[in-house]
Write an enzyme that holds these catalytic residues in place. Structure first.
Site, mmCIF file in Angstrom:
data_model
loop_
_atom_site.group_PDB
_atom_site.id
_atom_site.type_symbol
_atom_site.label_atom_id
_atom_site.label_comp_id
_atom_site.label_asym_id
_atom_site.label_seq_id
_atom_site.Cartn_x
_atom_site.Cartn_y
_atom_site.Cartn_z
ATOM 1 N N THR A 120 0.857 -1.194 0.000
ATOM 2 C CA THR A 120 0.000 0.000 0.000
ATOM 3 C C THR A 120 0.887 1.234 0.000
ATOM 4 O OG1 THR A 120 -1.696 -1.178 1.163
ATOM 5 C CG2 THR A 120 -1.812 1.210 1.267
ATOM 6 N N ARG A 153 -8.664 -8.586 3.715
ATOM 7 C CA ARG A 153 -8.897 -8.372 5.146
ATOM 8 C C ARG A 153 -8.197 -9.479 5.896
ATOM 9 N NH1 ARG A 153 -15.032 -9.049 4.788
ATOM 10 N NH2 ARG A 153 -14.166 -10.488 3.277
ATOM 11 N N ASN A 227 -9.657 2.493 1.728
ATOM 12 C CA ASN A 227 -9.454 2.323 3.167
ATOM 13 C C ASN A 227 -9.888 3.565 3.945
ATOM 14 O OD1 ASN A 227 -8.659 -0.270 3.039
ATOM 15 N ND2 ASN A 227 -6.517 0.057 3.521
ATOM 16 N N LEU A 269 -20.624 -0.420 9.415
ATOM 17 C CA LEU A 269 -21.422 0.517 10.208
ATOM 18 C C LEU A 269 -21.548 -0.006 11.634
ATOM 19 C CD1 LEU A 269 -24.388 1.722 7.938
ATOM 20 C CD2 LEU A 269 -22.359 2.998 8.632
ATOM 21 N N GLY A 276 -8.734 -0.459 14.215
ATOM 22 C CA GLY A 276 -7.299 -0.603 14.453
ATOM 23 C C GLY A 276 -6.707 -1.402 13.311
ATOM 24 N N CYS A 279 -3.685 -1.444 8.774
ATOM 25 C CA CYS A 279 -4.021 -0.678 7.557
ATOM 26 C C CYS A 279 -4.740 0.639 7.806
ATOM 27 C CB CYS A 279 -4.861 -1.552 6.634
ATOM 28 S SG CYS A 279 -3.908 -2.890 5.943
ATOM 29 N N LYS A 282 -2.841 3.575 9.575
ATOM 30 C CA LYS A 282 -1.686 3.973 8.764
ATOM 31 C C LYS A 282 -2.145 4.612 7.444
ATOM 32 C CE LYS A 282 0.665 0.516 6.751
ATOM 33 N NZ LYS A 282 0.896 0.643 5.322
HETATM 34 C C1 UDX Z 1 -8.696 -3.493 5.986
HETATM 35 C C2 UDX Z 1 -9.532 -3.433 4.706
HETATM 36 O O1 UDX Z 1 -10.852 -3.894 4.990
HETATM 37 C C3 UDX Z 1 -8.878 -4.248 3.595
HETATM 38 O O2 UDX Z 1 -9.615 -4.105 2.388
HETATM 39 C C4 UDX Z 1 -7.451 -3.746 3.381
HETATM 40 O O3 UDX Z 1 -6.790 -4.494 2.384
HETATM 41 C C5 UDX Z 1 -6.677 -3.816 4.682
HETATM 42 O O4 UDX Z 1 -7.373 -3.064 5.701
HETATM 43 P P1 UDX Z 1 -8.310 -5.268 7.928
HETATM 44 O O5 UDX Z 1 -7.332 -4.284 8.499
HETATM 45 O O6 UDX Z 1 -7.937 -6.704 7.869
HETATM 46 O O7 UDX Z 1 -8.694 -4.846 6.439
HETATM 47 O O8 UDX Z 1 -9.619 -5.181 8.823
HETATM 48 P P2 UDX Z 1 -11.161 -4.771 8.651
HETATM 49 O O9 UDX Z 1 -11.990 -5.982 8.656
HETATM 50 O O10 UDX Z 1 -11.354 -3.839 7.538
HETATM 51 O O11 UDX Z 1 -11.382 -4.005 10.042
HETATM 52 C C6 UDX Z 1 -10.548 -2.882 10.403
HETATM 53 C C7 UDX Z 1 -10.901 -2.373 11.775
HETATM 54 O O12 UDX Z 1 -12.171 -1.727 11.757
HETATM 55 C C8 UDX Z 1 -11.001 -3.442 12.871
HETATM 56 O O13 UDX Z 1 -10.378 -2.927 14.049
HETATM 57 C C9 UDX Z 1 -12.488 -3.632 13.083
HETATM 58 O O14 UDX Z 1 -12.800 -4.048 14.386
HETATM 59 C C10 UDX Z 1 -12.990 -2.210 12.813
HETATM 60 N N1 UDX Z 1 -14.388 -2.157 12.351
HETATM 61 C C11 UDX Z 1 -14.745 -2.725 11.168
HETATM 62 C C12 UDX Z 1 -15.328 -1.466 13.101
HETATM 63 O O15 UDX Z 1 -15.010 -0.925 14.174
HETATM 64 N N2 UDX Z 1 -16.611 -1.378 12.626
HETATM 65 C C13 UDX Z 1 -16.998 -1.934 11.458
HETATM 66 O O16 UDX Z 1 -18.181 -1.802 11.097
HETATM 67 C C14 UDX Z 1 -16.040 -2.650 10.704
#
Ligand code: UDX
Length: 468
Positions: A120, A153, A227, A269, A276, A279, A282
């Protein structure tokens, strides 16, 4: 197709295993000899569904691991850069590893190579890679550079790779676009999904996926914008949750009302203690910084970040409200990973909250189904680690749910109530309804909803326990 993947982190290792699964001949390179030795011996350094099966199926056949960039470059037609892009103190992405790998590739090029940027990176990095290749002795006709962002993800990275909503490739040359079509052919034509012995197709998977060809800059922007947009969705709903609390509305009902608007959709949502991981935090910072560098002040992203930080404080305030003072309180914490389905604790809101609670004098007993070992690397013995949720709850003054693991949504509530010293649950992920918690005899604090309190004869009267 012979493919070299440089970097064996989450993105690199998953991409290498999945390219092998698509029938390519893959070498995955990392400068960390221990990691490569572990991979060669059959180790699996990350927790990811289906990764063990893919590695077992392809290792030693069409997937190998090496520490030599030059060998990998010489024997491959496509070189995928998937190294880390950590964040600098000023919020910019640190492209040191991308540049060093580019130099190493340039020194080894012995014929036409397609360099595919999968890390990224900020917009215009492909142009920098191109320039670095030339500065390091390559002729322009010896290579092309393409941007091919990943949207994996953690926890479902293998399925995300093999059953993506879309594949985005950005390149200026027709030759590069043609090679990438060949690389992704089994996904583009749906043949992988039709195969009987592959990774099972998720129910909602789109087959075939959208295949989007753009300029390199557009592809790079897709990744950061995507993101940042998802992070914004989470911060938006968390801000609405704060308003819900102020006026006595219920965020889950509000979400139903918002998410059923097909223009918005229900995903991302979920209100809670914020996002956290490696990704979102950052990428929001890096996108803000890249926009600034190109003359645009993206203040909206500052606010997305600020709301996210605020969520942890809002949750801590609830803990104080529920328990009065925190010094010497024993708290059971369920969840250390930054989200469910992973052992990753990078930028985990759970870890941040635990650190604050420790600073206030709490004693923490934590449980996570997968992330305990990694959390020990950060928290060491400042917290105690339990073998399951019930062991953590035993004798605790409150139970805190900090990660949205499915198993935490299916606790035996009567047993939890019995084990806790005070019947108090603070749920940073809204896994329960206030009504069911009240019915189970538990004081329940969640995000964006009114607290459900059972009436105590005396406020916070402790349950008499022999062990106490
Ligand atoms: C993310 C992107 O979804 C992915 O497309 C990219 O390639 C990398 O970053 P990831 O970091 O694995 O993936 O996690 P993701 O499932 O997106 O969740 C990120 C954070 O958001 C988590 O801490 C999760 O608990 C939080 N989250 C997610 C919420 O608080 N509410 C939500 O509705 C969804």
């Amino acid at each position: 197709m012979r493919i070299a993947v440089i970097g064996s982190g989450y993105v690199g290792l998953v991409a290498a295993a999945c390219f092998a699964e698509l029938g390519h001949s893959v070498v995955c390179v990392d400068k960390d000899r221990n990691r490569i030795d572990e991979l060669n011996k059959g180790g699996i350094p990350i927790y990811e569904d289906y990764l063990p099966e893919l590695l077992a199926g392809h290792r030693g056949r069409n997937l190998k691991f090496s520490t030599s960039v030059s060998d990998a470059v010489r024997e491959s037609a496509v070189i995928v850069i998937a190294v880390g892009t950590p964040i600098c103190a000023n919020g910019e992405a640190d492209l040191f590893f991308v540049e060093s790998v580019t130099k190493a590739i340039a020194r080894s090029v012995d014929g036409y190579k397609l360099i595919v940027e999968k890390s990224t990176v900020p917009v215009c990095t492909s142009a920098w890679i191109e320039r670095a290749m030339v500065l390091n002795g390559c002729h322009r006709h010896q290579f092309d550079v393409a941007s091919n962002p990943e949207f994996l993800r953690e926890g479902s990275a293998v399925s995300d790779f093999l059953y993506p909503d879309r594949i985005v490739v950005g390149a200026d040359s027709e030759r590069a676009l043609r090679i990438l079509r060949d690389v992704y052919r089994p996904l583009i034509d749906g043949s992988y999904a039709r195969g009987a012995d592959g990774v099972p197709k998720p129910e909602a998977a789109m087959v075939p996926p959208h295949y989007i060809e753009t300029s390199p800059q557009s592809a790079e922007l897709v990744k950061h914008s995507c993101n940042a947009f998802l992070a914004m969705k989470i911060s938006f709903i968390n801000a609405v949750a704060a308003v819900c609390e102020a006026v006595g509305a219920d965020i889950e009902d509000v979400c139903k009302g918002i998410g059923t608007d097909t223009r918005i959709g229900p995903r991302f949502l979920r209100a809670g203690i914020g996002y956290g991981g490696s990704c979102f935090p950052k990428d929001v910072a890096a996108f803000r910084s890249a926009a600034r560098e190109h003359g645009y002040k993206f203040d909206l992203l500052d606010e997305v970040h600020r709301i996210n930080e605020q969520q942890r404080q809002r949750f801590l305030k609830k803990v104080r409200t529920a328990l009065w003072t925190l010094k010497d309180k024993r708290l059971a914490v369920l969840g250390l990973a930054f989200k469910d389905g992973t052992d990753d604790v990078r930028e985990s809101p759970a870890i941040e909250i635990i650190k604050c609670l420790l600073a206030e004098g709490c004693h923490i007993v934590a449980f996570d189904p997968a992330a305990t070992e990694r959390a020990k690397g950060v928290l060491a013995d400042s917290v105690a680690y339990a073998s399951d949720a019930y062991a953590a709850a035993t004798g605790a003054d409150a139970l805190l749910i900090l990660t949205e693991w499915k198993e935490f949504a299916a606790l035996d509530l009567a047993r939890i109530r019995e084990l806790l010293n005070y019947p108090i649950v603070l749920d940073g992920r809204n896994l329960y309804s206030p009504r069911e918690m009240a019915a189970a005899g538990l004081d329940y604090y969640s995000m964006g909803r009114a607290a459900a309190k059972i009436s105590h004869p005396t406020p916070l009267e402790p349950r008499i326990k022999e062990s106490k």
